[in-house]
Write a protein that holds these residues in place. Structure first.
Motif, PDB file in Angstrom:
ATOM      1  N   ALA A   1       0.836  -1.200   0.000  1.00  0.00           N
ATOM      2  CA  ALA A   1       0.000   0.000   0.000  1.00  0.00           C
ATOM      3  C   ALA A   1       0.870   1.249   0.000  1.00  0.00           C
ATOM      4  N   PHE A   2       1.972   1.213   0.737  1.00  0.00           N
ATOM      5  CA  PHE A   2       2.845   2.386   0.818  1.00  0.00           C
ATOM      6  C   PHE A   2       3.571   2.664  -0.472  1.00  0.00           C
ATOM      7  N   ILE A   3       4.027   1.594  -1.095  1.00  0.00           N
ATOM      8  CA  ILE A   3       4.774   1.782  -2.334  1.00  0.00           C
ATOM      9  C   ILE A   3       3.912   2.501  -3.366  1.00  0.00           C
ATOM     10  N   PHE A   4       2.659   2.105  -3.461  1.00  0.00           N
ATOM     11  CA  PHE A   4       1.842   2.643  -4.550  1.00  0.00           C
ATOM     12  C   PHE A   4       0.958   3.817  -4.156  1.00  0.00           C
ATOM     13  N   PHE A   5       0.636   3.945  -2.880  1.00  0.00           N
ATOM     14  CA  PHE A   5      -0.317   4.982  -2.475  1.00  0.00           C
ATOM     15  C   PHE A   5       0.296   6.054  -1.580  1.00  0.00           C
ATOM     16  N   GLY A   6       1.422   5.757  -0.948  1.00  0.00           N
ATOM     17  CA  GLY A   6       1.963   6.697   0.032  1.00  0.00           C
ATOM     18  C   GLY A   6       1.104   6.690   1.288  1.00  0.00           C
TER      19      GLY A   6
END
Ligand code: PFF
Length: 490
Positions: free
Chosen positions: A275-280
């Motif tokens: 989730a962090f990689i793609f959405f921040g």
């Protein structure tokens, strides 16, 4: 006995591990959430696991497999059967929305194969795909989702119809190993993505300020109970199928550790970094806030759309989740089946079919009122509130009313492992006090006078109110059945 351990582990490992846990962690301070989470595991999860295994096995000796009747064996007072009613009601409430979400996974697995899913390769288009699937986007409909729901529901009924040995245990025996293999393959894939450390950092770098919020503690405790399937009556029923000499201490611990492995190692290290990689941070939080189970649906396909053999990995992931969901959803019906079969002396197959009809009708609500917040409402009352409340009731009954000495002896009967002595005061004082304080603070912080409509948006108030009234009606209905069975068997 191994069959029951597998059945309990199968019940525990589910959508809670892979979809709900990441949402709870992201909504409640990320890494800091892990502190109340682990504390809750040690002080609530493990004790309740042992309590339910022991109490369930004890009740089973008298031929009872459902909470109202099992708990009444600990102490003879007429109120107890009504408190025990939560142990049939709660699992049904969870089942009503859980099965629908489980069916999305089947749908997503299907669209992974056809390639439709991975064609949507941006965060926005993935959100749009989910909304369209859920029938919430303008111009979309529920046809596809409904079809996959029908298949999922039918599979649940077929497995339950085949019984505990030939249905549930067999399913878990196959599904659990498959699930771990799939899970580790996907984990390795995610951990070899570029930028993965930023996402992992969020999970393992606590922001301690959230620890002052009762909501975070309630969420952590609720998640532990939800993910372990304890505090709701399901394990009481499974354990009632044990024999007197069967171990419960090591079995309970095995089931609990298997679940934590799946939750923290697989659930935590797959969806959150992804989730962090793609959405921040902001995007991941927004996706988490859009629904208690949404995060994994919108983030995971994005990863798959950008890596080689993405279609294959997407199929593995949604297949994994579907199996995990199936072994849990069947367990949610088992207390009701045991209740009808034991107390109304109805043959199991007949009980399954009749219950199936009622459940089918109830399942329509989250399908058609998803956009009105019904799923999150059911998840809160069934999946958090009931667990804490019922966990408290069970603990008090077993440890205080039945008595810690007898309870300790009962837990150790046939045990292949001794519980360390320091757990005795924990189970006697800390577990019930912890549950009690969580409930108490939650009441205070919610602001009881405004009928707990805090944070509910104006347009949803009528639906939320209707859902709550419906739940009360359902509870009363089940309580009346319990009462009827009680006096019929007197
Ligand atoms: N433990 C399951 C999960 O993590 O998905 C959900 C669940 C199953 C909760 C059975 C409660 C229960 F009784």
């Amino acid at each position: 006995k191994l069959g029951i351990i597998l059945a309990v582990a199968g019940s525990a490992v589910g959508l809670g591990n892979f979809l709900r846990f990441p949402v709870q962690a992201v909504q409640n301070g990320g890494g800091a959430f892990m502190i109340p989470y682990f504390i809750s595991f040690l002080l609530l999860g493990i004790p309740l696991m042992w309590i339910e295994w022991a109490v369930g096995r004890y009740g089973g000796l008298f031929g009872h497999g459902s909470a109202p009747f099992i708990l009444s064996r600990l102490h003879n007072h007429r109120i107890i059967k009504y408190l025990g009613t939560i142990g049939i009601f709660g699992p049904i409430v969870i089942f009503i929305y859980y099965t629908y979400i489980e069916s999305w996974l089947l749908g997503y697995a299907f669209f992974a194969i056809t390639g439709r899913l991975l064609a949507a390769a941006t965060p926005e288009s993935m959100q749009a795909f989910l909304l369209t699937y859920q029938g919430l986007a303008p111009g979309s409909n529920l046809l596809t989702a409904y079809l996959f729901f029908l298949i999922t529901f039918a599979l649940n009924i077929i497995i339950l119809y085949r019984g505990v040995k030939g249905g549930i245990e067999l399913l878990c025996k196959i599904a659990l190993p498959v699930l771990f293999i799939f899970g580790f393959i996907i984990l390795i894939r995610v951990l070899t993505l570029p930028n993965v450390t930023a996402g992992l950092g969020y999970l393992w770098n606590p922001d301690f300020s959230v620890l002052w919020s009762a909501k975070v503690w309630l969420a952590a405790a609720g998640q532990i109970l939800f993910t372990l399937s304890v505090g709701i009556g399901v394990i009481l029923t499974y354990a009632s199928y044990l024999k007197r000499g069967d171990d419960v201490v090591l079995s309970g611990l095995t089931a609990a550790s298997t679940n934590e492995l799946a939750e923290v190692v697989l659930g935590g290290s797959i969806v959150i970094p992804a989730a962090f990689i793609f959405f921040g941070l902001a995007g991941a939080t927004a996706a988490a806030n859009s629904g208690a189970f949404n995060l994994g649906f919108v983030t995971m396909p994005l990863i798959f759309s950008q890596i080689p053999f993405g279609q294959f990995f997407a199929l593995l992931w949604f297949g994994l989740l579907f199996l995990a969901g199936l072994t849990s959803s069947v367990s949610l019906v088992e207390p009701a089946i045991a209740f009808v079969a034991d107390e109304f002396k109805l043959e199991r197959k007949k009980a399954v079919l009749r219950l199936g009809l009622v459940l089918f009708l109830l399942c329509q609500l989250p399908i058609f009122f998803l956009g009105q917040g019904v799923v999150d409402e059911l998840d809160f009352w069934g999946g958090t509130f009931c667990l804490v409340l019922f966990g408290l009731i069970e603990t008090i009954l077993f440890v205080w009313v039945f008595g810690i000495d007898k309870a300790w002896e009962e837990m150790h009967h046939g045990a292949e492992l001794r519980i360390p002595n320091f757990y005795r005061p924990i189970i006697k004082y800390v577990t019930p006090a912890f549950l009690f304080f969580i409930l108490g603070f939650w009441f205070l912080q919610q602001g009881w006078p405004v009928v707990m409509m805090h944070g509910v948006s104006q347009t949803l108030v009528p639906y939320v109110l209707a859902t709550r009234l419906g739940l009360i009606a359902l509870f009363i209905g089940i309580a009346l059945l319990v009462r009827k069975a009680w006096y019929a068997n007197k």
